[in-house]
Motif scaffolding. Sequence first.
Motif, mmCIF file in Angstrom:
data_model
loop_
_atom_site.group_PDB
_atom_site.id
_atom_site.type_symbol
_atom_site.label_atom_id
_atom_site.label_comp_id
_atom_site.label_asym_id
_atom_site.label_seq_id
_atom_site.Cartn_x
_atom_site.Cartn_y
_atom_site.Cartn_z
ATOM 1 N N VAL A 304 0.834 -1.204 0.000
ATOM 2 C CA VAL A 304 0.000 0.000 0.000
ATOM 3 C C VAL A 304 0.870 1.255 0.000
ATOM 4 N N THR A 305 1.878 1.285 0.849
ATOM 5 C CA THR A 305 2.752 2.462 0.927
ATOM 6 C C THR A 305 3.511 2.670 -0.373
ATOM 7 N N ILE A 306 4.058 1.608 -0.945
ATOM 8 C CA ILE A 306 4.784 1.731 -2.207
ATOM 9 C C ILE A 306 3.842 2.183 -3.315
ATOM 10 N N GLY A 307 2.642 1.596 -3.362
ATOM 11 C CA GLY A 307 1.679 1.993 -4.388
ATOM 12 C C GLY A 307 1.292 3.451 -4.264
ATOM 13 N N LYS A 308 1.115 3.924 -3.036
ATOM 14 C CA LYS A 308 0.772 5.334 -2.830
ATOM 15 C C LYS A 308 1.923 6.235 -3.286
ATOM 16 N N LYS A 309 3.150 5.846 -2.979
ATOM 17 C CA LYS A 309 4.298 6.655 -3.390
ATOM 18 C C LYS A 309 4.421 6.707 -4.910
ATOM 19 N N LEU A 310 4.224 5.568 -5.557
ATOM 20 C CA LEU A 310 4.288 5.559 -7.024
ATOM 21 C C LEU A 310 3.189 6.435 -7.616
ATOM 22 N N ALA A 311 1.997 6.358 -7.054
ATOM 23 C CA ALA A 311 0.891 7.171 -7.561
ATOM 24 C C ALA A 311 1.140 8.652 -7.331
ATOM 25 N N PHE A 312 1.613 9.004 -6.140
ATOM 26 C CA PHE A 312 1.831 10.413 -5.824
ATOM 27 C C PHE A 312 3.005 10.993 -6.603
ATOM 28 N N ARG A 313 3.930 10.146 -7.029
ATOM 29 C CA ARG A 313 5.041 10.634 -7.841
ATOM 30 C C ARG A 313 4.640 10.752 -9.303
ATOM 31 N N ALA A 314 3.783 9.850 -9.772
ATOM 32 C CA ALA A 314 3.439 9.821 -11.197
ATOM 33 C C ALA A 314 2.277 10.740 -11.541
ATOM 34 N N LEU A 315 1.373 10.968 -10.576
ATOM 35 C CA LEU A 315 0.154 11.721 -10.860
ATOM 36 C C LEU A 315 0.224 13.113 -10.240
ATOM 37 N N PRO A 316 -0.526 14.072 -10.794
ATOM 38 C CA PRO A 316 -0.597 15.386 -10.155
ATOM 39 C C PRO A 316 -1.287 15.269 -8.808
ATOM 40 N N MET A 317 -0.808 16.033 -7.831
ATOM 41 C CA MET A 317 -1.373 15.968 -6.485
ATOM 42 C C MET A 317 -2.622 16.844 -6.417
ATOM 43 N N THR A 318 -3.740 16.278 -6.823
ATOM 44 C CA THR A 318 -5.014 16.972 -6.736
ATOM 45 C C THR A 318 -5.954 16.142 -5.874
ATOM 46 N N ALA A 319 -7.046 16.772 -5.415
ATOM 47 C CA ALA A 319 -8.004 16.039 -4.598
ATOM 48 C C ALA A 319 -8.563 14.834 -5.347
ATOM 49 N N ALA A 320 -8.800 14.995 -6.656
ATOM 50 C CA ALA A 320 -9.374 13.910 -7.445
ATOM 51 C C ALA A 320 -8.428 12.718 -7.534
ATOM 52 N N THR A 321 -7.139 12.980 -7.796
ATOM 53 C CA THR A 321 -6.197 11.868 -7.943
ATOM 54 C C THR A 321 -5.921 11.194 -6.602
ATOM 55 N N VAL A 322 -5.850 11.974 -5.524
ATOM 56 C CA VAL A 322 -5.608 11.384 -4.210
ATOM 57 C C VAL A 322 -6.801 10.532 -3.792
ATOM 58 N N LEU A 323 -8.021 11.026 -4.037
ATOM 59 C CA LEU A 323 -9.206 10.235 -3.722
ATOM 60 C C LEU A 323 -9.275 8.975 -4.574
ATOM 61 N N ALA A 324 -8.917 9.096 -5.850
ATOM 62 C CA ALA A 324 -8.925 7.924 -6.728
ATOM 63 C C ALA A 324 -7.916 6.886 -6.252
ATOM 64 N N THR A 325 -6.741 7.355 -5.844
ATOM 65 C CA THR A 325 -5.726 6.440 -5.316
ATOM 66 C C THR A 325 -6.242 5.746 -4.064
ATOM 67 N N TYR A 326 -6.876 6.512 -3.190
ATOM 68 C CA TYR A 326 -7.416 5.960 -1.953
ATOM 69 C C TYR A 326 -8.502 4.919 -2.220
ATOM 70 N N ALA A 327 -9.292 5.143 -3.258
ATOM 71 C CA ALA A 327 -10.383 4.218 -3.569
ATOM 72 C C ALA A 327 -9.894 2.949 -4.255
ATOM 73 N N VAL A 328 -8.933 3.106 -5.183
ATOM 74 C CA VAL A 328 -8.552 1.998 -6.069
ATOM 75 C C VAL A 328 -7.392 1.175 -5.519
ATOM 76 N N LEU A 329 -6.424 1.829 -4.894
ATOM 77 C CA LEU A 329 -5.210 1.134 -4.475
ATOM 78 C C LEU A 329 -5.496 -0.065 -3.567
ATOM 79 N N PRO A 330 -6.332 0.054 -2.525
ATOM 80 C CA PRO A 330 -6.606 -1.128 -1.694
ATOM 81 C C PRO A 330 -7.223 -2.290 -2.472
ATOM 82 N N VAL A 331 -8.067 -1.975 -3.450
ATOM 83 C CA VAL A 331 -8.667 -3.037 -4.264
ATOM 84 C C VAL A 331 -7.589 -3.791 -5.028
ATOM 85 N N LEU A 332 -6.650 -3.048 -5.621
ATOM 86 C CA LEU A 332 -5.563 -3.682 -6.359
ATOM 87 C C LEU A 332 -4.681 -4.527 -5.450
#
Length: 359
Positions: A304-332
């Motif tokens: 989870v931590t590695i996935g969040k770091k990869l997402a936060f490094r690759a994606l723009p830090m906006t409310a939409a992307t952070v919420l999407a990461t929060y919703a999708v990452l645990p499922v993956l």
Amino acid sequence: MPTEPAGRDNHLVRLDVLRFPLIVLIVYLHASGVTANFADGSRALVDARTVEGVQIVTGSIARIAVPLFFMMSGFLFFRGAAFSGEIYRAKLRSRAKSLLIPFLFWNLALFGLVAIAQGVPPLAPLFNGENQAFATLTPFQMIDFILGITHYPIAYQFWFIRDLMILVIMSPLLWLAARHVPWIVLTALTAAWIFNIWPTPVPAAEPTLFFYLGSFVAIRGWSLFEVDRLGSWLAVPFVLLLVALRAEQLAGHGNYLLHPTMAVGLVLALKASRWLAESAWLRDRLVALGSASFFVFAVHEPLVTIGKKLAFRALPMTAATVLATYAVLPVLVIGLALIAHRVLNVVAPGFLRLITGGR
């Protein structure tokens, strides 16, 4: 006096159907947050109020998982048997296989993984943000990272197993308390939890209270599911508490409503186990998924931590992307863990049983 639902299997099946949903809640709890720490600094969402509002609600729901797991553990530890020195020794031997061996394996494995990754330049930023360089650790610091003596173990979710092992060792004291001064101890532990007054970080107040509560119920021969009589009307106060808690925390007024919210949510979770168990389709699937719950618990970090770091490094830090990461990452992460569990169960079932404590 409260009585147990008819049929031993019914009682245990209701606990079994809860295991996987509670693990899902724990993964979502650990996926929350709007900051990722890298070796070269942190990345954080500047305007985080919208995201934090969602995470307060979902995180508050998820917070019921840990105390409920401790209560289930205490209940199952004492259920259906008298307590004696011989039984205590047998239970210690059993818990050495189901708790100690997995605890040591997963923490040693992650320690080795981080130690190797810190020396690999492409991977180092993902592992150096919060961990001291392992090459500089003293022998005691290495042991501390693995066992979690003064802080969380390196596989930090295993603080649960660490505290559970200590409570198992303390079980004769808990048995004496539940037999001779049950309500005094329960009142004192509840006050310690609510007011955050506790002399030692290990085991913490919350694990001690809820393991004792489950033990108390089992020793008295009662049922965890006496809460069924409360009915589903508690859902309305629970929602109102969530709304009030969100407003309280966003306003910076503290967490005074957190413990009442968790207590009501825990009762509702026990109540919900009846509905889940009454559906044959849901019951069979949740029990099957429950067999993989410890493995999901063990591997979800650091994924989870590695996935969040990869997402936060690759994606723009906006409310939409952070919420999407929060919703999708645990499922993956949960999906990958379930696939890995199935593969190991086919190619190395003995090894899988060893590292999951025979589950």
